[in-house]
Design an enzyme around this catalytic site. Structure first.
Site, short mmCIF file in Angstrom:
data_model
loop_
_atom_site.label_atom_id
_atom_site.label_comp_id
_atom_site.label_asym_id
_atom_site.label_seq_id
_atom_site.Cartn_x
_atom_site.Cartn_y
_atom_site.Cartn_z
CD GLU A 66 -15.68 -17.06 -30.53
OE1 GLU A 66 -15.12 -17.87 -29.74
OE2 GLU A 66 -15.59 -15.81 -30.32
CG PHE A 128 -6.43 -5.37 -32.04
CD1 PHE A 128 -5.83 -6.38 -31.03
CD2 PHE A 128 -8.08 -5.44 -31.46
CE1 PHE A 128 -6.00 -6.85 -30.09
CE2 PHE A 128 -8.37 -6.09 -30.27
CZ PHE A 128 -7.49 -6.78 -29.57
CD GLN A 129 -9.97 -9.04 -31.46
OE1 GLN A 129 -10.99 -8.49 -31.77
NE2 GLN A 129 -9.80 -9.78 -30.42
CE LYS A 178 -15.89 -1.78 -35.47
NZ LYS A 178 -15.12 -1.60 -34.10
CG MET A 491 -11.65 -45.16 -30.85
SD MET A 491 -12.30 -46.56 -31.01
CE MET A 491 -14.00 -46.25 -31.36
C1 LIG Z 1 -10.60 -32.92 -31.27
C2 LIG Z 1 -10.10 -34.29 -31.62
N1 LIG Z 1 -9.10 -34.49 -31.04
C3 LIG Z 1 -8.72 -36.05 -31.03
C4 LIG Z 1 -9.28 -37.04 -31.62
C5 LIG Z 1 -8.96 -38.39 -31.31
N2 LIG Z 1 -9.69 -39.33 -30.69
C6 LIG Z 1 -10.84 -40.07 -31.38
S1 LIG Z 1 -11.72 -40.91 -30.26
C7 LIG Z 1 -10.63 -40.46 -28.92
C8 LIG Z 1 -10.84 -40.88 -27.60
C9 LIG Z 1 -12.17 -40.35 -26.98
O1 LIG Z 1 -12.09 -40.48 -25.47
P1 LIG Z 1 -13.38 -40.35 -24.68
O2 LIG Z 1 -13.95 -38.91 -25.08
O3 LIG Z 1 -13.24 -40.50 -23.48
O4 LIG Z 1 -14.44 -41.18 -25.34
P2 LIG Z 1 -14.32 -43.15 -25.19
O5 LIG Z 1 -13.87 -43.30 -26.55
O6 LIG Z 1 -13.73 -43.31 -24.18
O7 LIG Z 1 -15.73 -43.30 -25.25
C10 LIG Z 1 -9.60 -39.65 -29.36
C11 LIG Z 1 -8.58 -38.86 -28.69
C12 LIG Z 1 -10.62 -36.54 -32.01
N3 LIG Z 1 -11.37 -37.50 -32.68
N4 LIG Z 1 -10.93 -35.55 -32.06
#
Ligand SMILES: Cc1ncc(C[n+]2csc(CCOP(=O)(O)OP(=O)(O)O)c2C)c(N)n1
Lengths: 576, 175
Positions: A66, A128-129, A178, A491
């Site tokens: 979803e 349920f749900q 429903k 990042m």
């Molecule tokens: C759902 C979610 N969880 C955690 C984060 C925190 N976060 C931001 S950037 C990042 C790293 C992303 O790594 P990757 O997808 O390998 O991309 P890169 O930065 O290496 O280009 C994280 C964990 C987020 N933005 N969204």
């Protein structure tokens, strides 16, 4: 019965007896909906049963999760300019929508989610749900409502679309029990014209345009900031005309990218944490900032107390709650960007700010020498993310829709793709949702089938909605998929490197063979490890008719620069 | 700028399911503690009035007003300082009555504090006091030595000190 009564009757749509479930679909069709992203389950089965007979009028796309439906609906809405629609069942189906709804809320994307709910006599019984979806989504929707009686359907669906699409757009959720889906009643579609407690069109322009024009005409070092609101109100053309007439340098927020062609002489780059050096650094010297459809997000302002120390601000904004929330404007034009800028255009004088503009050019040269050239045109070493974006940009002539995920590659895509066309950057800016790219790119392609759509993900985020490869394959959607694999949550690793003494805490990934997974879904794929193969691989991908994946192994510890460290002033932007 | 103040927020809203939740999440999300909350139907059917008392900065109360205005069901929001409104609260004190003397004593206290005896029986008495929070608190201290069995105080109700009425800011036919 007299003649007048007869004609009156004719203009009113005739009521037809049907089930609540059918009425939902009829009401959607009446709102102009032709595409739905969804996933069935117990509590929404009557609606899915009705859908079986509406296959010729409504295209339902079965996603794999979803959350995928919500991001696809966001991408679709971005291209279409009106609400994307999601279906989900009660309980887990509905809670799986929450991330995407929150994403749409922060990025002002119109969306209508319809969730099934247990029958009304079971509400509050821990059936349920059964989840209190109204309670769960109240803080992340623009509006939500639970239908327990089919008679409410015509009015509520009309109201849902009206709210989602108007003013500052946003997500709306309608929960339908429903019993209401099974209920027989007499249906006729309704229009929604007026909602007295919500009046997005009654904006206050007043004398603000004159006051703004006065400030603009006497400014010596003005800047214009363009944001999402310019795209939402389709004000790109008038904003461009305005800039050309007044000679004001234009900087863009992350969401404002592609409002201006990157190559436009008045365009000076992106604002914010990983934006360009010039617009960040020089905003300190601006004596006037015309902020159009943007909301001074903290990733743009850095330390707010040190932001725009010398500038008066004119804020063009449709949402009254944004006015003065972060920055206190001298003049506020409470209006959508198109209307405001059209009026403003007529009142400003023709001007050139040659000397002021030259400063931006000089800053760009400095950034180019110290950062950009090394990033986009490396001679040796491993492949860099920036050069991949540069090559994609060249080969697509800046005309693709770029749908990045979240992380370093997102900032690289924002920085180095040279947009030649408007509506070309679809990103999760407000919530920063990893896993956004793949389903959103699919939604973008569904909404704009004639455009080249490129999903760009990191190896981390790609695995957050990797299952949507199944949707793309089943729908034969021509989505180009690029994974920039640095085997890190890049990042986060960069921040740990810069601010946590290089203590790399849980950021390296042991990844699967992405190309095999892709091929498993029937999507051809290629892995690139060397620079010499890069251009040919991109060409193959772009020429291929249909979805195609490129996994590109990039330098593991590349950092994104420039950078304004969190909490620092924008003038302290670092080039290394 | 960071000085906190007492503000009374009066919000006129469409009375619909979930409205209490919609209003309170505006406060909880910003970690603003609600000092008192009163909800009642107005002279117009279908429109309710929320009176919320908060202690916060001026900047925050303005933000709350803007955010409340964004709630679809909200028609109109006023922010007032105490000097701009007539306001009051009501309190009940349930007092133990041991004997006739105690009864007379409590009756006297009520009279001299502009309170009234709302109910009296052999064993207990309910004193009703309308007034400001301070008036009610000072009566509380006076009554405390006489064994308060139970005490309850309402939220504030407030009305603006001007000649405007609902038809001025919410013209008839609104809903
Ligand atoms: C759902 C979610 N969880 C955690 C984060 C925190 N976060 C931001 S950037 C990042 C790293 C992303 O790594 P990757 O997808 O390998 O991309 P890169 O930065 O290496 O280009 C994280 C964990 C987020 N933005 N969204």
């Amino acid at each position: 019965m007299g003649k007048t009564a007869d004609t009156k009757k004719a203009t009113k749509p005739r009521k037809k007896e049907m089930l609540g479930s059918e009425a939902i679909l009829e009401a959607l069709i009446h709102e102009g909906v032709d595409t739905i992203f969804g996933y069935p389950g117990g509590a929404i089965m009557p609606i899915y049963d009705a859908l079986y007979n509406y296959k010729d009028k409504l295209r339902h796309i079965l996603v794999r999760h979803e959350q995928g439906a919500t991001h696809a609906a966001e991408g679709y809405a971005k291209m279409k300019g009106h609400a994307g629609v999601c279906f989900a069942t009660s309980g887990p189906g509905a809670t799986n929508l929450v991330t995407g709804i929150a994403d749409a809320m922060l990025d002002s994307i119109p969306m209508v989610c319809i969730t099934g709910q247990v029958a009304d006599h079971l509400l509050g019984m821990d059936a349920f749900q059964e989840t209190d979806v109204i309670g769960v989504t109240m803080p992340v929707t623009k509006w939500n409502f639970q239908i327990t009686n089919a008679e409410e359907i015509p009015q509520v669906i009309a109201k849902a679309f009206y709210i989602a699409n108007s003013g500052k757009p946003g997500p709306v959720l309608i929960d339908v029990t429903k019993n209401a889906q099974f209920q027989k009643f007499k249906f006729a579609p309704q229009e929604y014209k007026d909602l007295k407690s919500y009046n997005p069109f009654k904006n206050g322009i007043g004398t603000s345009v004159e006051e703004a024009a006065k400030l603009i005409n006497k400014a010596k070092s003005p800047m214009m900031f363009v944001g999402n609101g310019v795209l939402i109100s389709k004000a790109e053309k008038v904003v461009r005309k305005f800039a050309e007439k007044t000679g004001i340098p234009v900087a863009s927020t992350l969401h404002g990218l592609s409002v201006f062609p990157t190559s436009h002489p008045l365009y000076v780059g992106m604002l914010g944490m990983h934006g360009n050096y010039g617009p960040n650094y020089l905003s300190d010297e601006a004596d006037l900032v015309l902020a159009v459809g943007m909301r001074f997000d903290d990733r743009v302002t850095g330390d707010v107390s040190k932001f725009l120390p010398n500038a008066k601000i004119i804020h063009v904004e449709i949402d009254a709650a944004e006015v003065g929330k972060i920055m206190k404007p001298t003049v506020t034009i409470l209006s959508d960007a198109k209307r405001a800028m059209t009026q403003l255009l007529a009142k400003v004088k023709e001007k050139k700010h040659t000397k002021w503009h030259q400063k931006f050019v000089d800053c760009y040269d400095k950034e180019f020498k110290q950062v950009i050239s090394k990033e986009t045109h490396p001679k040796k070493g491993e492949i860099k993310m920036a050069e991949v974006i540069r090559r994609l940009s060249e080969q697509t002539k800046g005309k693709a829709v770029i749908v990045p995920d979240v992380g370093q590659h997102q900032m690289m895509a924002a920085r180095y793709y040279k947009f030649a066309q408007t509506d070309s950057f679809v990103t999760s800016g407000g919530l920063g949702t990893m896993g956004f790219s793949l389903p959103a790119a699919f939604g973008v392609k569904t909404g704009a089938p004639n455009r080249t759509v490129i999903s760009i993900s990191g190896d981390g985020g790609f695995q957050m909605n990797i299952q949507e490869l199944g949707t793309i394959a089943q729908e034969n959607a021509d989505v180009k998929i690029v994974i920039l694999n640095n085997s890190f949550l890049g990042m986060v690793r960069q921040w740990q490197g810069m601010f946590f003494e290089k203590r790399y805490s849980f950021v390296n990934l042991v990844n699967p063979e992405f190309t095999i997974i892709s091929k498993g879904y029937g999507i051809p794929a290629q892995k690139v490890t060397e620079r010499k193969d890069l251009d040919a691989a991109i060409e193959t991908m772009l020429k291929y008719k249909g979805a195609y994946m490129l996994e590109i192994m990039v330098e593991q510890e590349e950092d994104v620069f420039p950078m304004i460290p969190t909490g620092a002033a924008v003038r302290d932007i670092r080039l290394k | 700028m960071n000085k906190k103040n007492k503000y009374t927020i009066s919000a006129f809203v469409q009375n619909s399911a979930g409205i209490l939740n919609r209003i309170t999440i505006v406060f909880t999300r910003r970690k603003i503690n609600i000092e008192s909350l009163t909800v009642s139907e107005t002279e117009r059917k279908g429109i309710s009035r929320f009176t919320v008392v908060v202690n916060c900065t001026e900047q925050m109360v303005n933000r709350l007003q803007q955010q409340l205005n964004k709630v679809i069901e909200v028609y109109k929001v006023f922010i007032s300082e105490d000097k701009d409104i007539i306001f009051n609260e009501i309190a009940f004190f349930k007092m133990q009555v041991k004997n006739k003397a105690a009864n007379e004593k409590l009756q006297k206290i009520a009279d001299s504090n502009n309170a009234r005896v709302a109910h009296a029986s052999a064993k207990f008495m309910v004193i009703e006091k309308t007034g400001s929070k301070e008036d009610i608190t000072s009566l509380f201290y006076i009554l405390e030595p006489y064994n308060i069995l139970e005490f309850i105080q309402s939220g504030r109700i407030a009305i603006l000190k001007n000649e405007e009425g609902m038809s001025d800011f919410l013209p008839e036919g609104v809903i």
